[in-house]
Scaffold this active site. Structure first.
Site, PDB file in Angstrom:
ATOM      1  N   HIS A 227       0.778  -1.194   0.122  1.00 45.57           N
ATOM      2  CA  HIS A 227      -0.085  -0.119   0.265  1.00 45.57           C
ATOM      3  C   HIS A 227       0.824   1.336   0.066  1.00 45.57           C
ATOM      4  O   HIS A 227       0.495   2.333  -0.461  1.00 45.57           O
ATOM      5  CB  HIS A 227      -1.033   0.043   1.184  1.00 45.57           C
ATOM      6  CG  HIS A 227      -2.232  -0.950   0.911  1.00 45.57           C
ATOM      7  ND1 HIS A 227      -2.232  -2.289   1.175  1.00 45.57           N
ATOM      8  CD2 HIS A 227      -3.147  -0.851   0.214  1.00 45.57           C
ATOM      9  CE1 HIS A 227      -3.325  -3.051   0.782  1.00 45.57           C
ATOM     10  NE2 HIS A 227      -3.942  -1.874  -0.166  1.00 45.57           N
ATOM     11  N   GLU A 473     -11.027 -10.873  -4.735  1.00 44.70           N
ATOM     12  CA  GLU A 473      -9.562 -10.822  -4.713  1.00 44.70           C
ATOM     13  C   GLU A 473      -9.076 -12.106  -3.950  1.00 44.70           C
ATOM     14  O   GLU A 473      -7.918 -12.286  -3.327  1.00 44.70           O
ATOM     15  CB  GLU A 473      -9.168  -9.636  -3.877  1.00 44.70           C
ATOM     16  CG  GLU A 473     -10.296  -8.982  -2.789  1.00 44.70           C
ATOM     17  CD  GLU A 473      -9.908  -7.780  -2.251  1.00 44.70           C
ATOM     18  OE1 GLU A 473      -8.804  -7.088  -2.609  1.00 44.70           O
ATOM     19  OE2 GLU A 473     -10.705  -7.130  -1.472  1.00 44.70           O
ATOM     20  N   ASP A 497      -4.754  -8.496  -4.542  1.00 46.84           N
ATOM     21  CA  ASP A 497      -4.579  -9.289  -3.508  1.00 46.84           C
ATOM     22  C   ASP A 497      -4.803 -10.739  -4.361  1.00 46.84           C
ATOM     23  O   ASP A 497      -4.562 -11.780  -3.433  1.00 46.84           O
ATOM     24  CB  ASP A 497      -5.820  -9.004  -2.584  1.00 46.84           C
ATOM     25  CG  ASP A 497      -5.448  -8.190  -1.273  1.00 46.84           C
ATOM     26  OD1 ASP A 497      -4.356  -8.635  -0.965  1.00 46.84           O
ATOM     27  OD2 ASP A 497      -6.104  -7.243  -1.090  1.00 46.84           O
ATOM     28  N   CYS A 544      -9.914  -3.223 -10.560  1.00 42.35           N
ATOM     29  CA  CYS A 544      -9.330  -2.042  -9.815  1.00 42.35           C
ATOM     30  C   CYS A 544      -7.775  -2.247  -9.121  1.00 42.35           C
ATOM     31  O   CYS A 544      -7.270  -1.443  -8.459  1.00 42.35           O
ATOM     32  CB  CYS A 544     -10.409  -1.612  -8.707  1.00 42.35           C
ATOM     33  SG  CYS A 544     -10.626  -2.824  -7.670  1.00 42.35           S
TER      34      CYS A 544
HETATM   35  C1  PEP Z   1      -6.587  -5.326  -4.866  1.00 48.53           C
HETATM   36  O1  PEP Z   1      -6.400  -6.073  -3.827  1.00 48.53           O
HETATM   37  O2  PEP Z   1      -6.342  -5.288  -5.815  1.00 48.53           O
HETATM   38  C2  PEP Z   1      -7.189  -3.794  -4.307  1.00 48.53           C
HETATM   39  C3  PEP Z   1      -7.680  -3.121  -5.272  1.00 48.53           C
HETATM   40  O3  PEP Z   1      -7.272  -3.595  -2.902  1.00 48.53           O
HETATM   41  P1  PEP Z   1      -5.981  -3.223  -2.234  1.00 48.53           P
HETATM   42  O4  PEP Z   1      -5.069  -3.060  -3.193  1.00 48.53           O
HETATM   43  O5  PEP Z   1      -6.877  -1.851  -1.415  1.00 48.53           O
HETATM   44  O6  PEP Z   1      -5.853  -4.425  -1.243  1.00 48.53           O
HETATM   45 MG    MG Z   2      -7.286  -5.859  -1.962  1.00 50.30          MG
END
Ligand code: PEP
Ligand code: MG
Length: 606
Positions: A227, A473, A497, A544
């Site tokens: 993140h 995910e 994920d 996403c």
């Molecule tokens: C993902 O896991 O691809 C996602 C968009 O969520 P995050 O990156 O916030 O875990």
């Molecule tokens: Mg995620």
């Protein structure tokens, strides 16, 4: 950790390799954040606050000096049997270190010349002196480093007790204008670009730096989709993570080039190298200028397929960047960023409602997909959890994360649901649930949403309609799509994920980053099947995760039938350019070839 040899008469260029996470070239002076003081606040103060910050350190230091004097007095009263003389002598050393000029002058310098807050100035100077101790021949003197750390720790503790009179201000980002070579010759510290080098930065730290002066970031740890990397990418400034020992090798104020495309950090660059990167930096700016012309061009493929390009945002204020980049909505609002970095209370219903409403209104009628909190894994609420993770006591990626966390605390979850439903009265809102795997979780979630509506009805508070979506995910979710489509209006594939859990690779761990492979046939199969099933049932589907914003995957995803991509605003124009050049119909058979290959990367490369 030794620094590469230094040429006679001056510095010597060397490079450090890490993972490329945010593209572009940054050139600037290094600002090091001391790794062991991760819980210390780092922010820039206003010039008018300099004296007050210096005073705060002085007061902290004087208090510790008094405390040591008192301790020595008590020791004297106890007599030599109970209190050995060495103890008294050790405290003398502490007093000496506290009153040392190097500490006081250095701290003053960081506050006055760099406008660091008091705690940051103190830990920065600690790092500078600690390195000098490390280089000492004499073992006794080398060991005094631990004493110095102790006294600084005491000052910090004292300062924490009295609190900071200075609120972290919102410092406007300095111009990232191109750095010309002659500017490097000017040794002013006021207006040179700064790059941040740290062992690690939490997502909350990153958020604090989001509007700051830094033109680039480097961290020792982290994976491409950690993140921290994601926030760096959303800031659209060059960044390298997983650069192992960068924070040991780079020194405060070193000139550094960050090559965000190649994942390389160049320290003490020679004039020739600087000229080369300065040129590449200018080329990058020109390319951005060219892309900016596509802002108002509709994203349509050569064969007339309309493609939806959405934005991922972390804070309501990011909506402006989304609109500016030509996004046709928000595909992922990571709401947990409203929850991070708070010392005690979670955001109230009203505070959340106002934040979601700002995002909705900021999008001027375009849809906003608000994801319920995804706390856990590498986004922890407070430093205690991060420490537990560092100590190896938790594997939070498999623990109480996202919807699991929300369902474990229904009151907190209901607060968030009510706030989102209320914001939906002001525009088009889609509600997205992260990390679902079990039908029991789906049912619990849906009944809590009903309950939140009933609570608002009882209170007579207005709210709006929302369409409901689930993140795909976890492989278990991707393998039970029919179940998910029974309950949800749309799905959103979180490839970050999905890759992590399919391949059993911690996305934040740089030591296994080479195995984190979006093109693994198993990952591609799960992504392709999810898209195909949604298309077959006429349900909305979007990606996403970071794959959606990576131009090297655009054609493949189009070939799999994807028509909705959600990414950082900064990536939208480059992806749009790929879309405009693509013939979606012709990409379909090619995508099948990629999917069926043992080594999809080779087919993709052509
Ligand atoms: C993902 O896991 O691809 C996602 C968009 O969520 P995050 O990156 O916030 O875990
Ligand atoms: Mg995620």
């Amino acid at each position: 950790m030794g620094r590469p040899g230094v040429a006679a008469g001056g510095a010597m260029t060397f490079s450090i390799h890490g993972l490329a996470v945010a593209r572009g070239i940054a050139i600037g002076r290094a600002v090091l954040i001391a790794s062991s003081r991760a819980d210390v606040a780092h922010y820039f103060i206003e010039p008018g606050q300099v004296q007050a910050e210096i005073e705060r350190v002085r007061a902290g230091r004087d208090a510790v000096v008094d405390e040591i004097h008192r301790l020595q007095q008590t020791l004297d009263e106890m007599g030599p049997k109970e209190a050995p003389h060495e103890l008294h002598a050790l405290l003398d050393v502490h007093l000496m270190l506290l009153q040392d000029d190097a500490l006081t002058t250095g701290v003053k310098h960081w506050i006055t010349d760099r406008l660091y807050n008091a705690e940051w100035a103190l830990t920065t100077q600690l790092e500078v002196i600690a390195r000098q101790f490390d280089e000492m021949e004499d073992e006794y003197l080398r060991e005094r480093k631990a004493d110095l750390e102790q006294v600084v720790e005491r000052i910090l503790r004292y300062m924490k007790g009295v609190g900071s009179p200075v609120a972290p201000p919102h410092v406007p980002r300095r111009s990232t204008g191109l750095l010309r070579q002659h500017e490097l010759l000017l040794d002013d510290t006021q207006d040179v670009p700064l790059v941040l080098i740290a062992h690690d930065l939490s997502p909350a730290d990153m958020l604090q730096f989001k509007q700051s002066v830094f033109v680039g970031f480097v961290t020792d740890v982290g994976g491409k989709t950690s993140h921290t990397a994601i926030v760096a990418r959303s800031m659209d400034i060059p960044a390298v993570v997983g650069a192992r020992s960068a924070s040991q090798l780079v020194r405060q104020d070193d000139w550094v080039i960050i090559d965000g495309d190649a994942g390389v950090v160049i320290v003490d660059p020679s004039a020739i190298i600087l000229a080369e990167y300065g040129f590449r930096q200018r080329q990058g700016e020109l390319e951005r200028g060219r892309l900016a012309r596509l802002r108002h061009t509709p994203a349509v493929t050569l064969d007339g397929q309309k493609i939806e390009l959405l934005a991922n945002i972390e804070m309501p204020e990011d909506a402006a960047a989304a609109v500016h980049a030509g996004a046709v909505g928000v595909g992922l609002f990571r709401s947990e960023f409203l929850f991070l970095g708070r010392q005690t209370t979670l955001p109230s219903e009203d505070e959340q409602y106002q934040a979601y409403r700002r995002a909705v209104e900021g999008m001027h009628g375009l849809p906003v997909t608000i994801r319920t909190v995804d706390i856990g894994a590498d986004k922890q609420l407070d430093a205690r959890h991060e420490k537990a993770r560092d100590d190896g006591h938790l594997n939070p990626a498999l623990g109480l994360r996202a919807i699991r966390w929300s369902l474990a605390d229904p009151a907190m979850f209901l607060t968030q649901l009510r706030a989102i439903l209320r914001a939906a009265a002001h525009g088009k809102v889609k509600l997205l649930i992260p990390m679902l795997a079990h039908v029991s979780e789906i049912r619990q979630t849906l009944s809590l949403i009903d309950f939140a509506r009933a609570e608002l009805d009882n209170r007579g508070v207005p709210y709006g309609p929302v369409s409901l979506g689930a993140m795909i995910e976890i492989p278990a979710a991707a393998l039970t799509l029919k179940l998910f489509l029974k309950y949800f209006d749309f799905l959103s594939i979180g490839t970050n994920d999905l890759i992590q859990y399919t391949l059993a690779i911690d996305r934040a761990d740089e030591s296994v980053a080479h195995l984190y492979d979006p093109l693994h046939p198993a990952v591609l199969r799960l992504v392709a099947d999810t898209i195909a099933e949604c298309n077959a049932q006429g349900k909305g589907v979007s990606v996403c995760g970071e794959m959606a914003g990576d131009v090297s995957f655009t054609r493949l995803l189009l070939g799999m039938g994807l028509r909705s991509f959600s990414m950082h605003p900064a990536q939208i124009l480059a992806v749009k350019q790929e879309v405009l050049r693509a013939d979606a119909g012709r990409l379909t058979p090619w995508a099948h070839q990629v999917l069926d290959a043992d080594e999809p990367a080779k087919v993709l490369a052509g």
